[in-house]
Design an enzyme around this catalytic site. Structure first.
Site, PDB file in Angstrom:
ATOM      1  N   ASP A  96      57.711  19.759  60.231  1.00  0.00           N
ATOM      2  CA  ASP A  96      57.713  21.201  59.975  1.00  0.00           C
ATOM      3  C   ASP A  96      59.093  21.805  59.759  1.00  0.00           C
ATOM      4  O   ASP A  96      59.274  23.013  59.870  1.00  0.00           O
ATOM      5  CB  ASP A  96      57.052  21.903  61.172  1.00  0.00           C
ATOM      6  CG  ASP A  96      57.759  21.580  62.481  1.00  0.00           C
ATOM      7  OD1 ASP A  96      58.910  21.102  62.450  1.00  0.00           O
ATOM      8  OD2 ASP A  96      57.146  21.797  63.554  1.00  0.00           O
ATOM      9  N   GLU A 118      52.715  13.594  60.209  1.00  0.00           N
ATOM     10  CA  GLU A 118      52.556  14.651  61.222  1.00  0.00           C
ATOM     11  C   GLU A 118      51.967  15.917  60.594  1.00  0.00           C
ATOM     12  O   GLU A 118      52.450  17.034  60.784  1.00  0.00           O
ATOM     13  CB  GLU A 118      53.856  14.948  61.974  1.00  0.00           C
ATOM     14  CG  GLU A 118      53.596  15.604  63.334  1.00  0.00           C
ATOM     15  CD  GLU A 118      54.855  15.841  64.158  1.00  0.00           C
ATOM     16  OE1 GLU A 118      55.261  14.916  64.894  1.00  0.00           O
ATOM     17  OE2 GLU A 118      55.412  16.948  64.094  1.00  0.00           O
ATOM     18  N   GLU A 132      58.780  27.209  61.413  1.00  0.00           N
ATOM     19  CA  GLU A 132      58.098  25.909  61.341  1.00  0.00           C
ATOM     20  C   GLU A 132      56.613  26.023  60.993  1.00  0.00           C
ATOM     21  O   GLU A 132      56.077  25.182  60.271  1.00  0.00           O
ATOM     22  CB  GLU A 132      58.272  25.148  62.665  1.00  0.00           C
ATOM     23  CG  GLU A 132      59.678  24.618  62.917  1.00  0.00           C
ATOM     24  CD  GLU A 132      60.636  25.664  63.480  1.00  0.00           C
ATOM     25  OE1 GLU A 132      60.187  26.805  63.746  1.00  0.00           O
ATOM     26  OE2 GLU A 132      61.829  25.351  63.658  1.00  0.00           O
ATOM     27  N   HIS A 208      66.414  25.039  72.226  1.00  0.00           N
ATOM     28  CA  HIS A 208      67.187  25.199  70.986  1.00  0.00           C
ATOM     29  C   HIS A 208      66.516  26.074  69.946  1.00  0.00           C
ATOM     30  O   HIS A 208      67.116  26.391  68.933  1.00  0.00           O
ATOM     31  CB  HIS A 208      67.419  23.823  70.347  1.00  0.00           C
ATOM     32  CG  HIS A 208      66.161  23.274  69.698  1.00  0.00           C
ATOM     33  ND1 HIS A 208      65.203  22.616  70.406  1.00  0.00           N
ATOM     34  CD2 HIS A 208      65.713  23.330  68.419  1.00  0.00           C
ATOM     35  CE1 HIS A 208      64.212  22.278  69.595  1.00  0.00           C
ATOM     36  NE2 HIS A 208      64.488  22.704  68.389  1.00  0.00           N
ATOM     37  N   ARG A 210      64.955  28.598  67.247  1.00  0.00           N
ATOM     38  CA  ARG A 210      65.484  29.837  66.672  1.00  0.00           C
ATOM     39  C   ARG A 210      64.938  31.073  67.385  1.00  0.00           C
ATOM     40  O   ARG A 210      65.671  32.021  67.654  1.00  0.00           O
ATOM     41  CB  ARG A 210      65.135  29.918  65.178  1.00  0.00           C
ATOM     42  CG  ARG A 210      66.208  29.332  64.270  1.00  0.00           C
ATOM     43  CD  ARG A 210      65.820  29.452  62.805  1.00  0.00           C
ATOM     44  NE  ARG A 210      66.965  29.309  61.918  1.00  0.00           N
ATOM     45  CZ  ARG A 210      67.600  28.175  61.663  1.00  0.00           C
ATOM     46  NH1 ARG A 210      67.232  27.048  62.246  1.00  0.00           N
ATOM     47  NH2 ARG A 210      68.628  28.150  60.826  1.00  0.00           N
ATOM     48  N   HIS A 241      72.082  21.166  72.528  1.00  0.00           N
ATOM     49  CA  HIS A 241      72.021  21.120  71.057  1.00  0.00           C
ATOM     50  C   HIS A 241      73.362  21.584  70.485  1.00  0.00           C
ATOM     51  O   HIS A 241      74.040  22.420  71.073  1.00  0.00           O
ATOM     52  CB  HIS A 241      70.886  22.052  70.625  1.00  0.00           C
ATOM     53  CG  HIS A 241      70.495  21.977  69.177  1.00  0.00           C
ATOM     54  ND1 HIS A 241      71.314  22.365  68.153  1.00  0.00           N
ATOM     55  CD2 HIS A 241      69.344  21.572  68.588  1.00  0.00           C
ATOM     56  CE1 HIS A 241      70.695  22.205  66.992  1.00  0.00           C
ATOM     57  NE2 HIS A 241      69.488  21.719  67.230  1.00  0.00           N
TER      58      HIS A 241
HETATM   59  C1  UD1 Z   1      66.150  22.491  63.102  1.00  0.00           C
HETATM   60  C2  UD1 Z   1      64.738  22.817  62.612  1.00  0.00           C
HETATM   61  C3  UD1 Z   1      63.789  22.900  63.803  1.00  0.00           C
HETATM   62  C4  UD1 Z   1      63.888  21.671  64.692  1.00  0.00           C
HETATM   63  C5  UD1 Z   1      65.342  21.400  65.061  1.00  0.00           C
HETATM   64  C6  UD1 Z   1      65.445  20.091  65.815  1.00  0.00           C
HETATM   65  C7  UD1 Z   1      64.514  24.278  60.642  1.00  0.00           C
HETATM   66  C8  UD1 Z   1      64.561  25.651  60.124  1.00  0.00           C
HETATM   67  N1  UD1 Z   1      64.744  24.115  61.958  1.00  0.00           N
HETATM   68  O1  UD1 Z   1      66.565  23.601  63.879  1.00  0.00           O
HETATM   69  O2  UD1 Z   1      62.466  23.021  63.321  1.00  0.00           O
HETATM   70  O3  UD1 Z   1      63.150  21.912  65.862  1.00  0.00           O
HETATM   71  O4  UD1 Z   1      66.124  21.294  63.856  1.00  0.00           O
HETATM   72  O5  UD1 Z   1      66.633  20.004  66.528  1.00  0.00           O
HETATM   73  O6  UD1 Z   1      64.317  23.349  59.892  1.00  0.00           O
HETATM   74  N2  UD1 Z   1      74.457  21.495  64.142  1.00  0.00           N
HETATM   75  C9  UD1 Z   1      75.570  20.683  64.187  1.00  0.00           C
HETATM   76  N3  UD1 Z   1      75.390  19.324  64.134  1.00  0.00           N
HETATM   77  C10 UD1 Z   1      74.166  18.753  64.036  1.00  0.00           C
HETATM   78  C11 UD1 Z   1      73.027  19.585  64.008  1.00  0.00           C
HETATM   79  C12 UD1 Z   1      73.189  20.946  64.038  1.00  0.00           C
HETATM   80  O7  UD1 Z   1      76.690  21.158  64.287  1.00  0.00           O
HETATM   81  O8  UD1 Z   1      74.076  17.525  64.004  1.00  0.00           O
HETATM   82  C13 UD1 Z   1      74.634  22.963  64.184  1.00  0.00           C
HETATM   83  C14 UD1 Z   1      75.138  23.538  62.858  1.00  0.00           C
HETATM   84  O9  UD1 Z   1      76.043  24.568  63.126  1.00  0.00           O
HETATM   85  C15 UD1 Z   1      73.869  24.154  62.262  1.00  0.00           C
HETATM   86  C16 UD1 Z   1      73.134  24.606  63.518  1.00  0.00           C
HETATM   87  O10 UD1 Z   1      73.397  23.591  64.474  1.00  0.00           O
HETATM   88  O11 UD1 Z   1      74.146  25.214  61.383  1.00  0.00           O
HETATM   89  C17 UD1 Z   1      71.655  24.819  63.385  1.00  0.00           C
HETATM   90  O12 UD1 Z   1      71.017  23.720  62.753  1.00  0.00           O
HETATM   91  P1  UD1 Z   1      69.628  23.961  61.948  1.00  0.00           P
HETATM   92  O13 UD1 Z   1      69.154  22.656  61.417  1.00  0.00           O
HETATM   93  O14 UD1 Z   1      69.774  25.080  60.970  1.00  0.00           O
HETATM   94  O15 UD1 Z   1      68.660  24.526  63.056  1.00  0.00           O
HETATM   95  P2  UD1 Z   1      68.044  23.830  64.338  1.00  0.00           P
HETATM   96  O16 UD1 Z   1      67.957  24.879  65.389  1.00  0.00           O
HETATM   97  O17 UD1 Z   1      68.744  22.575  64.621  1.00  0.00           O
HETATM   98  N1  UDP Z   2      66.186  14.286  71.802  1.00  0.00           N
HETATM   99  C1  UDP Z   2      67.257  13.396  71.861  1.00  0.00           C
HETATM  100  N2  UDP Z   2      68.409  13.813  72.454  1.00  0.00           N
HETATM  101  C2  UDP Z   2      68.560  15.057  72.978  1.00  0.00           C
HETATM  102  C3  UDP Z   2      67.460  15.952  72.899  1.00  0.00           C
HETATM  103  C4  UDP Z   2      66.288  15.537  72.291  1.00  0.00           C
HETATM  104  O1  UDP Z   2      67.162  12.262  71.414  1.00  0.00           O
HETATM  105  O2  UDP Z   2      69.652  15.359  73.488  1.00  0.00           O
HETATM  106  C5  UDP Z   2      64.940  13.852  71.126  1.00  0.00           C
HETATM  107  C6  UDP Z   2      63.660  14.001  71.909  1.00  0.00           C
HETATM  108  O3  UDP Z   2      63.406  12.864  72.702  1.00  0.00           O
HETATM  109  C7  UDP Z   2      62.650  14.174  70.797  1.00  0.00           C
HETATM  110  C8  UDP Z   2      63.407  14.902  69.728  1.00  0.00           C
HETATM  111  O4  UDP Z   2      64.784  14.690  70.015  1.00  0.00           O
HETATM  112  O5  UDP Z   2      62.278  12.911  70.248  1.00  0.00           O
HETATM  113  C9  UDP Z   2      63.085  16.357  69.783  1.00  0.00           C
HETATM  114  O6  UDP Z   2      64.019  17.041  69.010  1.00  0.00           O
HETATM  115  P1  UDP Z   2      64.235  18.595  69.142  1.00  0.00           P
HETATM  116  O7  UDP Z   2      63.849  19.064  70.487  1.00  0.00           O
HETATM  117  O8  UDP Z   2      65.613  18.858  68.663  1.00  0.00           O
HETATM  118  O9  UDP Z   2      63.259  19.157  68.012  1.00  0.00           O
HETATM  119  P2  UDP Z   2      61.702  19.528  67.978  1.00  0.00           P
HETATM  120  O10 UDP Z   2      60.915  18.363  68.422  1.00  0.00           O
HETATM  121  O11 UDP Z   2      61.540  20.731  68.854  1.00  0.00           O
HETATM  122  O12 UDP Z   2      61.472  19.883  66.551  1.00  0.00           O
END
Ligand code: UD1
Ligand code: UDP
Length: 368
Positions: A96, A118, A132, A208, A210, A241
């Site tokens: 999603d 999924e 999502e 984490h 939004r 995160h």
């Molecule tokens: C995204 C997904 C969410 C999922 C989550 C898993 C969307 C809109 N959101 O949200 O569905 O639950 O991933 O974790 O698709 N960043 C880093 N390094 C990284 C990853 C992220 O610095 O490796 C920082 C960056 O500043 C980035 C911010 O995190 O801009 C947010 O990342 P983003 O993918 O936009 O949103 P998530 O909250 O991670």
């Molecule tokens: N996870 C991980 N390290 C972390 C936090 C989460 O490996 O520090 C794994 C967790 O076991 C799961 C996945 O990341 O498999 C979930 O990711 P997240 O919570 O970021 O996203 P969501 O599932 O809510 O989309």
């Protein structure tokens, strides 16, 4: 021979798609090409390293404070040349995220069939979780093949008129455990090796989403701080995160309490082995709601809804919202009331038998 282009971009997609990549690579009738969007950077390479997979393409789109529009447009534009070069017979996306939706859309624009891994998860509220719920609805609408984890997910698709090519496969995250979980495990994150999980119960915390950024995350942190002060024999482990909007709040509010252990995101090996050893979980994560019940660890969900009702029905997951008084009350109940804990700490696994990837591979082979 069928050529499958697998596209993913965030940590949870990678954790659930890497076992599928490894499975597809076993079959000579399937040519498997991996394209990362790079919606995540460090958190994505952590997973790729853990599964020892090298991508064929990486769009490297991540920006600090990226918006959903940034992600959507960068994925659409970035995938176009990859699709032109690779000419896949099918594009596989997961779940999603905005990567998943935009990748499905990019494939549709080139009239390439999409397989949605999924498929069929729903809350019924297009703003919860945001974005999502809409991402997965649109991805299911675009997709030709739907790999649904559960019968409930199949029913959700059916109620939207999606009945063709729906396959109940289980969730591929269950397949991931075969790679990650070990009895004699030593953590890569040294802070975790310093905890004696037998001596000190561990409450695992992650948040984490939004819709929780801002005040809800402050309330969650307030609750965790109070819980840690009230119960100083318990260790609260919070892998934070990398989103600056999460880090600034969490480190600002929780870094000076001795029994709160903040870490960078831990790799998936550490996370799964931590789940196996912790006492309970407080989280807004989707994936953790599927994983923790497998280990018999109660989960209190820091959201007002869930698209994963199966573990709620089974009794190991409860959706409690983000009111700090309720978080404290419900957590302390599980810490102090053995009967309440016993009712929730059952190992249940409504998400499959760990063979979802094989089923998906079989379906792809049947298309050759
Ligand atoms: C995204 C997904 C969410 C999922 C989550 C898993 C969307 C809109 N959101 O949200 O569905 O639950 O991933 O974790 O698709 N960043 C880093 N390094 C990284 C990853 C992220 O610095 O490796 C920082 C960056 O500043 C980035 C911010 O995190 O801009 C947010 O990342 P983003 O993918 O936009 O949103 P998530 O909250 O991670
Ligand atoms: N996870 C991980 N390290 C972390 C936090 C989460 O490996 O520090 C794994 C967790 O076991 C799961 C996945 O990341 O498999 C979930 O990711 P997240 O919570 O970021 O996203 P969501 O599932 O809510 O989309």
């Amino acid at each position: 021979m069928i050529k499958a282009l697998i596209v993913f971009g965030t940590r949870p997609e990678a954790i659930k798609m890497c076992p599928l990549v490894l499975e597809l690579k076993k079959h000579k009738e399937i040519k498997c090409v991996v394209c990362l969007t790079g919606q995540h950077r460090e958190m994505l390479s952590q997973v790729m390293n853990a599964f020892d997979i090298t991508a064929d393409h990486n769009l490297c789109i991540m920006e600090t404070n990226q918006t959903i529009t940034d992600i959507t447009t960068s994925v659409l534009k970035g995938l176009e040349p990859v699709l032109k070069i690779e000419k896949p017979d099918i594009v596989l996306v997961h779940g999603d995220t905005t990567t998943s939706y935009a990748a499905a859309m990019a494939a549709f624009y080139r009239q390439i069939p999409v397989g949605h891994v999924e498929a069929g998860l729903r809350t019924g509220n297009i703003y919860l979780p945001f974005p999502e719920e809409m991402n997965r609805m649109l991805t299911d609408r675009i997709a030709t093949y739907h790999f649904a984890p559960t019968e409930q997910n199949r029913a959700n698709l059916e109620s939207e008129g999606i009945t063709g090519n729906v396959f109940v496969t289980g969730n591929t995250v269950m397949d991931a455990f075969a790679y990650t979980v070990r009895d004699d495990y030593r953590f890569h994150e040294e802070k975790l090796n310093r905890i004696d999980c037998e001596q000190n119960r561990v409450v695992l915390v992650t948040a984490h989403r939004r819709e929780n950024l801002g005040q809800p995350l402050c309330d969650i942190c307030d609750a965790v701080k109070k819980l840690a002060e009230n119960n100083n024999d318990i260790k609260y482990v919070y892998p934070v995160h990398l989103n600056p909007a999460v880090r600034n709040t969490v480190y600002g509010m929780l870094s000076d309490t001795d029994n709160i252990i903040l870490t960078d995101p831990v790799d998936v090996w550490d996370m799964h082995n931590l789940l196996a050893r912790c006492y309970m979980v407080l989280t807004d994560s989707g994936g953790l709601q599927e994983e923790a019940p497998h280990f018999g660890k109660p989960v209190l969900v820091l959201r007002t809804e869930t698209e994963r009702p199966e573990a709620v029905k089974a009794g190991t997951v409860r959706v409690i919202g983000v009111d700090k008084h309720i978080i404290i009350e419900e957590t302390e109940r599980l810490l102090s009331d053995d009967a309440a804990y016993g009712l929730m700490s059952k190992a249940v696994n409504p998400y499959g038998d760990g063979h979802a990837c094989e089923r998906i591979a079989d379906i792809l082979r049947s298309l050759v």
